[in-house]
Design a protein around this motif. Structure first.
Motif, PDB file in Angstrom:
ATOM      1  N   LEU A   1      25.616  57.710  19.330  1.00 36.70           N
ATOM      2  CA  LEU A   1      26.979  57.331  18.943  1.00 36.70           C
ATOM      3  C   LEU A   1      27.989  57.594  20.049  1.00 36.70           C
TER       4      LEU A   1
ATOM      5  N   LEU B   1      23.256  47.721  14.516  1.00 38.87           N
ATOM      6  CA  LEU B   1      23.406  49.093  14.019  1.00 38.87           C
ATOM      7  C   LEU B   1      22.235  49.964  14.459  1.00 38.87           C
TER       8      LEU B   1
ATOM      9  N   LEU C   1      29.068  57.742  11.673  1.00 37.55           N
ATOM     10  CA  LEU C   1      27.717  57.670  11.116  1.00 37.55           C
ATOM     11  C   LEU C   1      27.775  57.357   9.616  1.00 37.55           C
TER      12      LEU C   1
ATOM     13  N   VAL D   1      22.503  53.420  16.810  1.00 33.43           N
ATOM     14  CA  VAL D   1      21.977  54.729  16.442  1.00 33.43           C
ATOM     15  C   VAL D   1      20.902  55.172  17.440  1.00 33.43           C
ATOM     16  N   ARG D   2      20.079  54.232  17.886  1.00 28.29           N
ATOM     17  CA  ARG D   2      19.017  54.578  18.834  1.00 28.29           C
ATOM     18  C   ARG D   2      19.608  55.021  20.172  1.00 28.29           C
TER      19      ARG D   2
ATOM     20  N   CYS E   1      28.628  53.669   9.261  1.00 28.71           N
ATOM     21  CA  CYS E   1      27.477  52.850   9.650  1.00 28.71           C
ATOM     22  C   CYS E   1      26.429  52.838   8.540  1.00 28.71           C
TER      23      CYS E   1
ATOM     24  N   HIS F   1      25.072  49.606   6.640  1.00 25.12           N
ATOM     25  CA  HIS F   1      23.634  49.336   6.539  1.00 25.12           C
ATOM     26  C   HIS F   1      23.228  49.124   5.078  1.00 25.12           C
TER      27      HIS F   1
END
Length: 467
Positions: A181, A173, A229, A177-178, A232, A236
């Motif tokens: 998307l 995850l 997002l 994100v890094r 996710c 998380h």
């Protein structure tokens, strides 16, 4: 519930009740076995199948060769044996035979066991009759109840595997994100199925299911990056909750275990009440069908959710007509909200009911869902009965507007696409009605409605199922 292979048993006292489909599927060693076992959960591939009143099952299952596989199960152990070469335990044939039994398939009639099955069963009975330590080594002796220390070690090993899977999922995850998307929308982007498979290997089916849902979001239309997002972030949160499970309060910890995919039994005490059947509908998931049944206790005032499962395209065994009241006991499962319950003993016969449960406004329903999220942040919806609401078009959708206070709830997109919406509109005729459904972040999903008092054609208080 554990199966022992080749005769090692953990015998129980008294007859063994028929298992549910959910209990059988929980035994599958991985997702592939679950799917393969579900395909064998019908009478078509089986011959010479049967059962005894003492809990023995057997059958011959078609395979790739000319000789069918011999599968036998002693549900009192429980234990199983199969002539297939699979090293998985239980194998897909044992799972299929158990599903055949759990669904009450007539192909599994009660009769005497054939010689090959009886020989295995007799061998098990003989080993179980030998006192612990009283026979030669290596015979797989039964030593009474299952060893609690061994069960604890198995639970610890599974928890370690889930923790490893959760840590790996956290890294994936973070990488997503890094990297942005937008990468998730690339054709052939296979991260989701690969990641879901890793969660299955980690014995965390709840995490695997949520990962698969992520894979469908990029194709869900405009605004998908925001939705991706959001999901996710929830995933998380679930990962973080599992990794910090020992610091959570008891009810929330139970919710996290259930969301990750650990099965837990219903906990007492049972609640006996006159339960109004509010709604019943099925959700297909490949070969498995999940049936959701909502109940309302007239005396206790609590709402309960019953889940029933059907395999190989068959309907689940539990069916309760919407609009009747049953005198029964239900036992709640642990976890936030304690909505899910198990139906116990029923008393008398169901009777028709006309009065809906007490309800509130659309604002009350939204507030109740918000409070429920404190106990279960991953909750998609919360049950609610709305009094005196009117279905009204709104832009390209619909909403339910309170006749007394003007508050409104949008209908979910799934509700707008169902024929049940037009039943609701026709029932209302522009006037207020009482509606039961599920209120969540996607809107309100109406499941059942009650006719207004002035409706003479349908009968005052008549119950109308919308799904």
């Amino acid at each position: 519930m554990l199966l022992s292979h080749g005769g090692e048993s953990a015998r129980t006292a008294g007859p063994v009740a028929r298992w549910t489909v959910e209990q059988v599927l929980a035994l599958a060693p991985d997702e592939a076995s679950r799917r393969a076992g579900s395909r064998l959960g019908s009478g078509r591939p089986w011959s010479d199948a049967g059962r005894t009143g003492a809990g023995a099952l057997w059958g011959l299952c078609e395979g790739n060769g000319s000789t069918p596989y011999r599968t036998a199960i002693d549900t009192d152990g429980p234990a199983c044996t199969c002539s297939c070469p699979s090293r998985k335990f239980p194998c897909k044939h044992a799972l299929g035979l158990l599903l055949l039994w759990a669904s009450g398939d007539p192909a599994l009639g009660q009769r005497e066991a054939p010689d090959w099955a009886e020989e295995w069963l007799e061998g098990r009975r003989g080993r179980a009759a030998v006192p612990a330590g009283g026979g030669p080594a290596g015979e797989g002796l039964a030593a009474g109840p299952a060893d609690p220390e061994a069960a604890r070690r198995r639970a610890e090993r599974r928890a370690e595997r889930i923790t490893g899977g959760a840590q790996e999922l956290e890294q994936r995850l973070a990488d997503l994100v890094r990297g942005g998307l937008a990468a998730a929308d690339r054709p052939g982007y296979g991260q989701w199925e690969e990641t879901a498979a890793r969660m299955v290997d980690a014995q965390a089916p709840g995490l695997a299911g949520r990962v698969r849902e992520l894979g469908s979001i990029p194709a869900s239309g405009p605004g998908w990056p925001v939705r991706l997002l959001e999901e996710c972030a929830l995933l998380h949160l679930l990962d973080s909750a599992w990794l910090g499970l020992d610091r959570l309060p008891g009810p929330l910890a139970a919710t996290v275990r259930a969301r990750v995919g650990l099965t837990v039994p219903a906990e007492g005490p049972a609640v006996r009440d006159r339960w109004l059947v509010l709604a019943q509908y099925d959700i297909p998931d490949g070969k498995i069908v999940t049936r959701r049944i909502w109940l309302y206790g007239r005396g206790s005032g609590r709402t309960a959710l019953l889940l029933s499962f059907g395999a190989a395209g068959r309907s689940p065994g539990l069916a309760l007509p919407v609009g009747v009241t049953i005198d029964a006991e239900v036992t709640p499962y642990p976890g936030g909200g304690r909505l899910r319950a198990e139906l116990g003993e029923r008393f008398g016969t169901p009777v028709a009911a006309t009065a809906p449960p007490p309800g509130g406004t659309t604002a009350d329903a939204a507030a109740a869902y918000g409070r429920a999220l404190l106990d279960d942040p991953w909750l998609d919806a919360w049950p609610a009965t709305l009094r005196e609401v009117i279905p009204v078009p709104s832009g390209d959708g619909w909403q339910l507007v309170g006749a007394t206070d003007g508050s409104a709830l949008p209908l979910s997109s799934s509700a707008v696409s169902r024929p049940g919406l037009w039943k609701l509109v026709a029932l209302s005729g522009g006037g207020p009605v009482t509606v039961f459904g599920e209120c969540g972040h996607r809107g309100f999903d109406p499941l059942t409605a009650w006719c207004p008092e002035s409706d003479d054609d349908m009968g005052a208080g008549s119950t109308v199922a919308l799904v």
